[in-house]
Design a protein around this motif. Structure first.
Motif, mmCIF file in Angstrom:
data_model
loop_
_atom_site.group_PDB
_atom_site.id
_atom_site.type_symbol
_atom_site.label_atom_id
_atom_site.label_comp_id
_atom_site.label_asym_id
_atom_site.label_seq_id
_atom_site.Cartn_x
_atom_site.Cartn_y
_atom_site.Cartn_z
ATOM 1 N N ILE A 197 -0.297 -6.531 5.390
ATOM 2 C CA ILE A 197 -0.510 -5.349 4.782
ATOM 3 C C ILE A 197 0.583 -4.662 4.826
ATOM 4 C CG2 ILE A 197 -2.039 -3.400 4.242
ATOM 5 C CD1 ILE A 197 -4.352 -5.241 5.025
ATOM 6 N N LEU B 277 -0.010 -5.277 9.835
ATOM 7 C CA LEU B 277 0.135 -4.119 9.376
ATOM 8 C C LEU B 277 1.679 -3.756 9.754
ATOM 9 C CD1 LEU B 277 -2.958 -2.042 10.347
ATOM 10 C CD2 LEU B 277 -2.534 -3.645 8.316
ATOM 11 N N VAL C 223 0.659 -1.137 -0.020
ATOM 12 C CA VAL C 223 -0.040 0.048 0.145
ATOM 13 C C VAL C 223 0.779 1.208 -0.038
ATOM 14 C CG1 VAL C 223 -1.939 1.172 1.429
ATOM 15 C CG2 VAL C 223 -1.863 -1.352 1.484
ATOM 16 N N ASP D 248 -10.163 -5.824 2.470
ATOM 17 C CA ASP D 248 -8.614 -6.143 2.418
ATOM 18 C C ASP D 248 -7.860 -6.685 3.848
ATOM 19 O OD1 ASP D 248 -8.182 -5.888 -0.345
ATOM 20 O OD2 ASP D 248 -8.180 -3.719 0.033
ATOM 21 N N PHE D 249 -8.574 -6.272 4.645
ATOM 22 C CA PHE D 249 -8.074 -6.621 6.205
ATOM 23 C C PHE D 249 -8.411 -8.132 6.392
ATOM 24 C CE2 PHE D 249 -8.293 -2.031 6.092
ATOM 25 C CZ PHE D 249 -6.979 -1.611 6.406
ATOM 26 N N LEU E 225 0.716 4.163 6.685
ATOM 27 C CA LEU E 225 0.619 3.115 7.752
ATOM 28 C C LEU E 225 -0.487 3.760 8.755
ATOM 29 C CD1 LEU E 225 1.398 0.257 9.040
ATOM 30 C CD2 LEU E 225 3.299 1.671 10.350
ATOM 31 N N ARG F 25 -8.645 0.287 9.496
ATOM 32 C CA ARG F 25 -8.686 -1.004 9.821
ATOM 33 C C ARG F 25 -9.893 -1.580 10.604
ATOM 34 N NH1 ARG F 25 -3.707 -4.154 12.954
ATOM 35 N NH2 ARG F 25 -4.614 -6.289 12.611
ATOM 36 N N ALA G 76 2.719 -1.086 4.220
ATOM 37 C CA ALA G 76 2.848 0.462 3.697
ATOM 38 C C ALA G 76 4.206 0.709 3.281
ATOM 39 C CB ALA G 76 2.189 1.345 5.045
ATOM 40 N N VAL H 10 -7.780 0.948 -0.948
ATOM 41 C CA VAL H 10 -7.838 -0.063 0.010
ATOM 42 C C VAL H 10 -9.573 -0.138 0.557
ATOM 43 C CG1 VAL H 10 -7.244 -0.653 2.339
ATOM 44 C CG2 VAL H 10 -5.560 0.548 0.795
ATOM 45 N N LEU I 63 -3.859 3.090 7.034
ATOM 46 C CA LEU I 63 -4.351 2.031 7.140
ATOM 47 C C LEU I 63 -4.862 1.686 8.748
ATOM 48 C CD1 LEU I 63 -1.166 0.013 5.417
ATOM 49 C CD2 LEU I 63 -3.913 0.077 4.638
ATOM 50 N N ARG I 64 -4.019 2.103 9.546
ATOM 51 C CA ARG I 64 -4.625 1.876 11.056
ATOM 52 C C ARG I 64 -6.156 2.454 11.265
ATOM 53 N NH1 ARG I 64 1.462 2.376 13.445
ATOM 54 N NH2 ARG I 64 1.942 0.037 13.350
ATOM 55 N N VAL J 48 -4.175 4.134 0.066
ATOM 56 C CA VAL J 48 -5.220 4.619 1.255
ATOM 57 C C VAL J 48 -5.778 5.989 0.846
ATOM 58 C CG1 VAL J 48 -3.976 3.647 3.108
ATOM 59 C CG2 VAL J 48 -3.158 5.662 2.546
#
Length: 161
Positions: free
Chosen positions: A83, A106, A7, A76-77, A91, A98, A85, A72, A94-95, A39
């Motif tokens: 995953i 991650l 990502v 995907d999770f 990152l 999530r 970053a 994303v 993503l967090r 993202v």
């Protein structure tokens, strides 16, 4: 065997470049699936950046001409085991997205690389820079791939959470 999602911000250069390299080496790295996303990717799918494509082709990597960027997605999770970053901002994104319950680990793509002489743990975004930035990104991706088997334990510990 691991299902991997790479990502970056817009899914136009860094993550598709990494996807192309890791797909080629997937079996030897223990990967059953390699995908990429962004993202902050546009809802309108776009082709890989032409500069990234040129650098990939110069080194013998291919990417399907029909390849298009994507954002994303929550699923995907669940679909991917790992995953990764390209940088800390990605990152954090993503967090934030999530789901509360997710089996995916991650981490940063270059996690553990600073101690191996690379001096970096983030892949810089070459999008707004000069063409040589794409060469540098591919150098970093290849360095990560070459160290993948050697530092597997460090890599997986740093990718937790």
């Amino acid at each position: 065997m691991t299902r991997l999602l790479l990502v970056c911000a817009a899914n136009l250069c860094r993550s598709p470049m990494a996807e192309a390299v890791l797909r080629l080496r997937a079996a030897e790295l223990g990967l059953t699936e390699v995908n990429s996303a962004g993202v902050f990717a546009s809802s309108r799918a776009q082709p890989v950046d032409k500069r990234a494509l040129a650098v990939l082709e110069q080194r013998g990597y291919g990417i399907d001409r029909r390849w298009r960027s994507r954002r994303v997605r929550p699923e995907d999770f669940d679909r991917h085991d790992l995953i990764l970053a390209m940088d800390r901002n990605v990152l954090r994104g993503l967090r934030a997205m999530r789901p509360a319950v997710s089996p995916a680990r991650l981490g940063l793509f270059l996690a553990g690389m600073t101690g191996l002489g690379l001096g970096l743990d983030e892949v810089p975004d070459p999008y707004y820079g000069a063409g040589n930035g794409f060469v540098h990104v591919l150098d970093l991706i290849e360095a990560r791939v070459h160290t993948w088997p050697r530092d597997d334990e460090i890599f997986h510990k740093s990718a937790a959470g």
